[in-house]
Design an enzyme around this catalytic site. Structure first.
Site, PDB file in Angstrom:
ATOM      1  N   LYS A  32      -3.476  -3.335  -5.635  1.00 18.38           N
ATOM      2  CA  LYS A  32      -3.318  -1.907  -5.932  1.00 18.38           C
ATOM      3  C   LYS A  32      -3.232  -1.647  -7.443  1.00 18.38           C
ATOM      4  CE  LYS A  32      -1.057  -0.987  -1.501  1.00 18.38           C
ATOM      5  NZ  LYS A  32       0.052  -0.259  -0.813  1.00 18.38           N
ATOM      6  N   ARG A  49       4.683  -9.484  -2.723  1.00 19.57           N
ATOM      7  CA  ARG A  49       5.405  -8.248  -3.095  1.00 19.57           C
ATOM      8  C   ARG A  49       6.737  -8.558  -3.780  1.00 19.57           C
ATOM      9  NH1 ARG A  49       3.658  -5.046   2.343  1.00 19.57           N
ATOM     10  NH2 ARG A  49       1.916  -3.857   1.473  1.00 19.57           N
ATOM     11  N   ASN A  68       3.586  -1.089  -4.370  1.00 20.33           N
ATOM     12  CA  ASN A  68       3.936  -2.390  -3.794  1.00 20.33           C
ATOM     13  C   ASN A  68       2.840  -3.444  -3.926  1.00 20.33           C
ATOM     14  OD1 ASN A  68       2.280  -1.355  -1.850  1.00 20.33           O
ATOM     15  ND2 ASN A  68       3.743  -1.483  -0.170  1.00 20.33           N
ATOM     16  N   TYR A  90      -6.225   6.540   3.952  1.00 21.81           N
ATOM     17  CA  TYR A  90      -4.821   6.664   4.367  1.00 21.81           C
ATOM     18  C   TYR A  90      -4.602   7.854   5.306  1.00 21.81           C
ATOM     19  CZ  TYR A  90      -3.476   3.034   1.058  1.00 21.81           C
ATOM     20  OH  TYR A  90      -3.331   1.832   0.395  1.00 21.81           O
ATOM     21  N   HIS A 121      -2.128  -4.343  -0.478  1.00 22.33           N
ATOM     22  CA  HIS A 121      -2.264  -3.822   0.877  1.00 22.33           C
ATOM     23  C   HIS A 121      -2.705  -4.961   1.778  1.00 22.33           C
ATOM     24  CE1 HIS A 121      -3.614  -1.270   4.202  1.00 22.33           C
ATOM     25  NE2 HIS A 121      -4.702  -2.017   4.238  1.00 22.33           N
ATOM     26  N   PHE A 171       5.329  11.197   1.770  1.00 21.00           N
ATOM     27  CA  PHE A 171       4.857  10.498   0.567  1.00 21.00           C
ATOM     28  C   PHE A 171       3.339  10.499   0.430  1.00 21.00           C
ATOM     29  CE2 PHE A 171       5.612   7.200   3.860  1.00 21.00           C
ATOM     30  CZ  PHE A 171       4.337   6.631   3.946  1.00 21.00           C
ATOM     31  N   GLU A 173     -11.218  -1.039   7.883  1.00 18.59           N
ATOM     32  CA  GLU A 173     -10.978  -0.970   6.433  1.00 18.59           C
ATOM     33  C   GLU A 173     -12.021  -1.783   5.667  1.00 18.59           C
ATOM     34  OE1 GLU A 173      -6.872  -2.164   6.101  1.00 18.59           O
ATOM     35  OE2 GLU A 173      -6.184  -0.360   7.148  1.00 18.59           O
ATOM     36  N   ARG A 183       0.035 -10.906   6.223  1.00 15.31           N
ATOM     37  CA  ARG A 183       1.224 -10.049   6.124  1.00 15.31           C
ATOM     38  C   ARG A 183       2.466 -10.876   5.797  1.00 15.31           C
ATOM     39  NH1 ARG A 183       0.467  -4.819   7.281  1.00 15.31           N
ATOM     40  NH2 ARG A 183       2.523  -4.378   8.121  1.00 15.31           N
TER      41      ARG A 183
HETATM   42  P1  CMP Z   1       0.803   0.003   2.635  1.00 17.96           P
HETATM   43  O1  CMP Z   1       1.687  -0.478   3.744  1.00 17.96           O
HETATM   44  O2  CMP Z   1      -0.223  -0.891   2.071  1.00 17.96           O
HETATM   45  O3  CMP Z   1       0.099   1.365   3.111  1.00 17.96           O
HETATM   46  C1  CMP Z   1       0.854   2.565   3.163  1.00 17.96           C
HETATM   47  C2  CMP Z   1       1.463   2.774   1.811  1.00 17.96           C
HETATM   48  O4  CMP Z   1       2.251   3.922   1.657  1.00 17.96           O
HETATM   49  C3  CMP Z   1       2.440   1.640   1.518  1.00 17.96           C
HETATM   50  O5  CMP Z   1       1.738   0.438   1.404  1.00 17.96           O
HETATM   51  C4  CMP Z   1       3.085   2.166   0.259  1.00 17.96           C
HETATM   52  O6  CMP Z   1       2.213   2.034  -0.878  1.00 17.96           O
HETATM   53  C5  CMP Z   1       3.167   3.653   0.612  1.00 17.96           C
HETATM   54  N1  CMP Z   1       4.524   3.965   1.093  1.00 17.96           N
HETATM   55  C6  CMP Z   1       5.129   3.517   2.210  1.00 17.96           C
HETATM   56  N2  CMP Z   1       6.371   4.019   2.329  1.00 17.96           N
HETATM   57  C7  CMP Z   1       6.552   4.815   1.241  1.00 17.96           C
HETATM   58  C8  CMP Z   1       7.631   5.617   0.778  1.00 17.96           C
HETATM   59  N3  CMP Z   1       8.768   5.703   1.471  1.00 17.96           N
HETATM   60  N4  CMP Z   1       7.461   6.300  -0.372  1.00 17.96           N
HETATM   61  C9  CMP Z   1       6.296   6.224  -1.045  1.00 17.96           C
HETATM   62  N5  CMP Z   1       5.229   5.465  -0.665  1.00 17.96           N
HETATM   63  C10 CMP Z   1       5.357   4.781   0.463  1.00 17.96           C
END
Ligand code: CMP
Length: 139
Positions: A11, A104, A114, A51, A117, A59, A128, A87
């Protein structure tokens, strides 16, 4: 039956912080073969489509802003039990809860930013991967 491919993105935060090389090293050292890869930037429309499942989440706007603010690395990875093993390698969504040694834990800065992905199912890995790559870009 579990599939042998998953989809990942490094990311914008991890790219900005100079972690592309270290993350690819962790991925290949864990036994994943890179079968497709590109350095690219998501448009707003790309991120909203990718997404879409999160569009009702509070968010969502922040997520789209973040994922479009700079380049990413997209890749399809191959390994037995790819989705689950990847994962485990990346760790929990929130880096504070991610296990020691996970990508992570090492490179993410917050639940929003984070670092990587990982697809959450074989079905989503295929969707995807097809979003980012044509057949002739997958080896
Ligand atoms: P990922 O699981 O790759 O895909 C969904 C993304 O949403 C996740 O990573 C984070 O980047 C983002 N995300 C998930 N939870 C939150 C949160 N509480 N606040 C902001 N971003 C979030």
């Amino acid at each position: 039956m579990t599939g042998n491919r998953t989809f990942t993105m490094i990311k914008p935060d991890a790219v900005e912080n100079g972690h592309i090389g270290a993350i690819l090293e962790k991925i290949t050292a864990a036994g994943f073969k890179i079968v497709a890869m590109k350095y690219t930037q998501l448009s707003r429309r790309d991120a909203e489509t990718f997404y879409a499942i999160h569009k009702e989440r509070p968010f969502f706007g922040e997520l789209v802003e973040f994922m479009t603010r700079g380049p990413i690395v997209a890749a399809i990875l191959e390994k037995d039990n790819a989705v689950e093993d990847f994962r485990a390698l990346i760790g929990a969504t929130n880096p504070e809860q991610a296990a020691e040694g996970t990508i992570r834990k090492l490179y993410a800065t917050s639940v929003a930013e984070n670092a990587v992905h990982g697809a959450d199912s074989d079905e989503n890995a295929a969707i995807e991967g097809a979003f980012h790559f044509s057949g002739r870009e997958i080896f």
